[in-house]
Design a protein around this motif. Structure first.
Motif, short mmCIF file in Angstrom:
data_model
loop_
_atom_site.label_atom_id
_atom_site.label_comp_id
_atom_site.label_asym_id
_atom_site.label_seq_id
_atom_site.Cartn_x
_atom_site.Cartn_y
_atom_site.Cartn_z
N ASP A 108 0.78 -1.19 -0.02
CA ASP A 108 0.12 0.16 -0.07
C ASP A 108 1.00 1.25 0.00
OD1 ASP A 108 -2.34 -1.55 -0.08
OD2 ASP A 108 -2.04 -1.71 2.21
N TYR A 109 1.92 1.29 -0.63
CA TYR A 109 2.81 2.35 -0.80
C TYR A 109 2.10 3.56 -1.21
CZ TYR A 109 6.33 5.45 -2.70
OH TYR A 109 7.20 6.72 -3.02
N THR A 110 2.25 4.61 -0.46
CA THR A 110 2.08 5.93 -0.86
C THR A 110 3.14 6.96 -1.26
OG1 THR A 110 -0.06 5.62 0.40
CG2 THR A 110 0.26 7.97 -0.20
N PRO A 111 3.17 7.62 -2.43
CA PRO A 111 4.34 8.47 -2.61
C PRO A 111 4.24 9.65 -1.71
CG PRO A 111 3.10 8.00 -4.69
CD PRO A 111 2.34 7.60 -3.61
N PRO A 112 5.34 10.02 -1.43
CA PRO A 112 5.54 11.48 -0.64
C PRO A 112 5.00 12.60 -1.17
CG PRO A 112 7.34 10.76 -1.18
CD PRO A 112 6.71 9.70 -1.51
N THR A 113 4.12 13.68 -0.54
CA THR A 113 3.72 14.93 -1.10
C THR A 113 5.16 15.98 -1.00
OG1 THR A 113 2.39 15.06 0.64
CG2 THR A 113 1.42 14.24 -1.26
N TRP A 114 5.32 16.65 -1.86
CA TRP A 114 6.38 17.40 -1.68
C TRP A 114 6.03 19.13 -2.16
CZ3 TRP A 114 9.48 21.07 -3.70
CH2 TRP A 114 10.57 21.52 -2.87
N PRO A 115 6.02 20.00 -1.41
CA PRO A 115 6.70 20.19 -0.02
C PRO A 115 5.95 19.86 1.31
CG PRO A 115 6.15 22.42 -1.03
CD PRO A 115 5.67 21.40 -2.02
N ASP A 116 4.82 19.74 1.11
CA ASP A 116 3.85 19.34 2.22
C ASP A 116 2.63 18.67 1.88
OD1 ASP A 116 2.44 21.38 0.86
OD2 ASP A 116 2.86 23.07 2.13
N GLY A 117 1.74 18.18 2.81
CA GLY A 117 0.68 17.44 2.11
C GLY A 117 0.36 16.22 3.27
N PRO A 118 -0.34 15.50 3.03
CA PRO A 118 -0.59 14.19 3.92
C PRO A 118 0.31 13.37 4.05
CG PRO A 118 -1.69 14.15 1.81
CD PRO A 118 -1.26 15.29 1.60
N THR A 119 1.41 13.23 2.96
CA THR A 119 2.49 12.35 3.19
C THR A 119 3.83 13.12 3.04
OG1 THR A 119 1.00 10.64 2.23
CG2 THR A 119 3.26 10.06 2.39
N PRO A 120 4.20 13.51 3.97
CA PRO A 120 5.63 14.52 3.71
C PRO A 120 6.68 13.77 3.34
CG PRO A 120 5.03 14.22 6.16
CD PRO A 120 3.78 13.45 5.21
N LYS A 121 7.64 14.37 2.84
CA LYS A 121 8.94 13.33 2.24
C LYS A 121 9.59 12.83 3.56
CE LYS A 121 12.06 16.94 2.70
NZ LYS A 121 13.35 17.11 2.73
#
Length: 122
Positions: free
Chosen positions: A55-68
């Motif tokens: 269930d990998y979720t890519p990071p959202t950059w520079p902010d968001g629900p899944t930070p780097k």
């Protein structure tokens, strides 16, 4: 004297093989080990691992629900040329570019942010 040294950076992803191929081509390395869940790239300066995460979720950059979680800064000789080659290999340019004259922020095929810069000696 150091007790240890950084040997490898490992990136989570949904599909390790194509991500390893991307990093191998970008860094001039070779995929040295691979199975269904892990691939390892060896270069002259660093090893990069790619590991399958359910269930990998890519990071959202520079902010968001899944930070780097981590990013790599890559020294290059020519910023424009390096960006063009990274895009050709499958990277995407990040929307947010705070200092594009000094740093180019790209996303690898799994969505991990990385920076290209000519500010650090190659």
């Amino acid at each position: 004297m150091a007790l240890a040294r950084i040997a490898m950076t490992t990136l989570d992803c949904a599909d390790p093989e194509p991500l390893a191929e991307f990093w191998s081509a970008l860094l001039g390395g070779a995929v040295m080990a691979r199975n269904d869940d892990v691939a390892v790239v060896q270069t002259d300066t660093i090893w990069v691992g790619t590991v399958r995460v359910p269930d990998y979720t890519p990071p959202t950059w520079p902010d968001g629900p899944t930070p780097k979680h981590i990013h790599l800064d890559l020294a290059v000789r020519d910023l424009d040329q390096a960006e063009a080659e990274a895009l050709r290999l499958g990277a995407r340019k990040a929307d947010h570019q705070p200092q594009p004259d000094q740093w180019r922020i790209l996303l690898d095929p799994a969505g991990h942010p990385f920076c290209l810069t000519a500010n650090i000696p190659f």
